[in-house]
Write a protein that holds these residues in place. Structure first.
Motif, PDB file in Angstrom:
ATOM      1  N   LYS A 170      38.030  38.629  41.577  1.00  0.00           N
ATOM      2  CA  LYS A 170      38.705  39.715  40.856  1.00  0.00           C
ATOM      3  C   LYS A 170      38.585  39.501  39.342  1.00  0.00           C
ATOM      4  O   LYS A 170      38.317  40.443  38.592  1.00  0.00           O
ATOM      5  N   ALA A 202      34.809  39.988  38.251  1.00  0.00           N
ATOM      6  CA  ALA A 202      34.470  41.411  38.276  1.00  0.00           C
ATOM      7  C   ALA A 202      35.136  42.156  37.128  1.00  0.00           C
ATOM      8  O   ALA A 202      34.514  43.023  36.496  1.00  0.00           O
ATOM      9  N   GLN A 258      34.303  44.582  44.966  1.00  0.00           N
ATOM     10  CA  GLN A 258      34.551  44.317  43.541  1.00  0.00           C
ATOM     11  C   GLN A 258      33.446  43.439  42.964  1.00  0.00           C
ATOM     12  O   GLN A 258      32.968  43.677  41.851  1.00  0.00           O
ATOM     13  N   ARG A 304      30.343  45.553  42.475  1.00  0.00           N
ATOM     14  CA  ARG A 304      30.494  46.478  41.329  1.00  0.00           C
ATOM     15  C   ARG A 304      30.312  45.748  40.004  1.00  0.00           C
ATOM     16  O   ARG A 304      29.654  46.249  39.092  1.00  0.00           O
TER      17      ARG A 304
END
Length: 180
Positions: free
Chosen positions: A55, A58, A97, A100
């Motif tokens: 997290k 990303a 995530q 991306r």
């Protein structure tokens, strides 16, 4: 500024992309070996889970690489502290995530021209050459990918499938590299 050596600048960009692809491949290999429990496991109470690390990475990628040449790398809508909080997202959401973030990074890097290498970008209001900014992120993400691999390997223990040369197989690997 004009590029005095376009082949060197092009090489720097290509080399950086290859380095990031190598990092992503290691992270991909670790993520593939984790289930929902494994992606949330922490080796110690104050450690971050793989989910939290992903997290954060990303979020950093989205902030740093979106409008890379034109805007500050610390976007006003980024909430870095929130990146370090556990949430209920599952394995598929965490991997999405991850994907991306890498897509944003590769989109930005692959859009750069050799002459862009001599430019300047800002991160948190501080000026960096494009080269410095790229190397800063190589170092940052390399550290976090290492954490992801280490945590995944610790979680999987004897079930870990190596992502590099297996123990005791270095000579065999080296011999294989020498054959035509």
């Amino acid at each position: 500024m004009t590029d005095a050596n376009p082949s060197l600048a092009a090489h720097l960009l290509a080399s950086s992309i290859l380095t990031f692809k190598s990092m992503k491949k290691l992270g991909d290999g670790a993520l593939r070996q984790l289930d929902d429990a494994g992606i949330r496991w922490t080796p110690a109470p104050e450690s971050n889970s793989v989910a939290v690390i992903v997290k954060h990475v990303a979020g950093n990628m989205a902030s740093r690489w979106t409008d890379f040449l034109a805007t500050d790398g610390e976007k006003p809508d980024r909430n870095r502290d929130e990146e370090f909080m556990e949430d209920a997202e599952g394995h598929a959401d965490i991997v999405a995530q991850w994907e991306r973030g890498w897509a944003i990074l590769f989109g930005a890097l692959e859009s750069l021209a050799p002459e862009d290498v001599h430019g300047t970008v800002t991160i948190r209001g501080e000026a960096h050459s494009v080269v410095e900014a790229i190397h800063r992120q190589i170092s940052h993400y390399g550290g976090h990918v290492g954490q992801i691999v280490y945590a995944a390997k610790a979680y999987r223990a004897d079930g870990w499938e190596t992502l590099s040369i297996p123990r005791g197989q270095s000579q065999t690997f080296n011999d294989g590299m020498k054959k035509p």
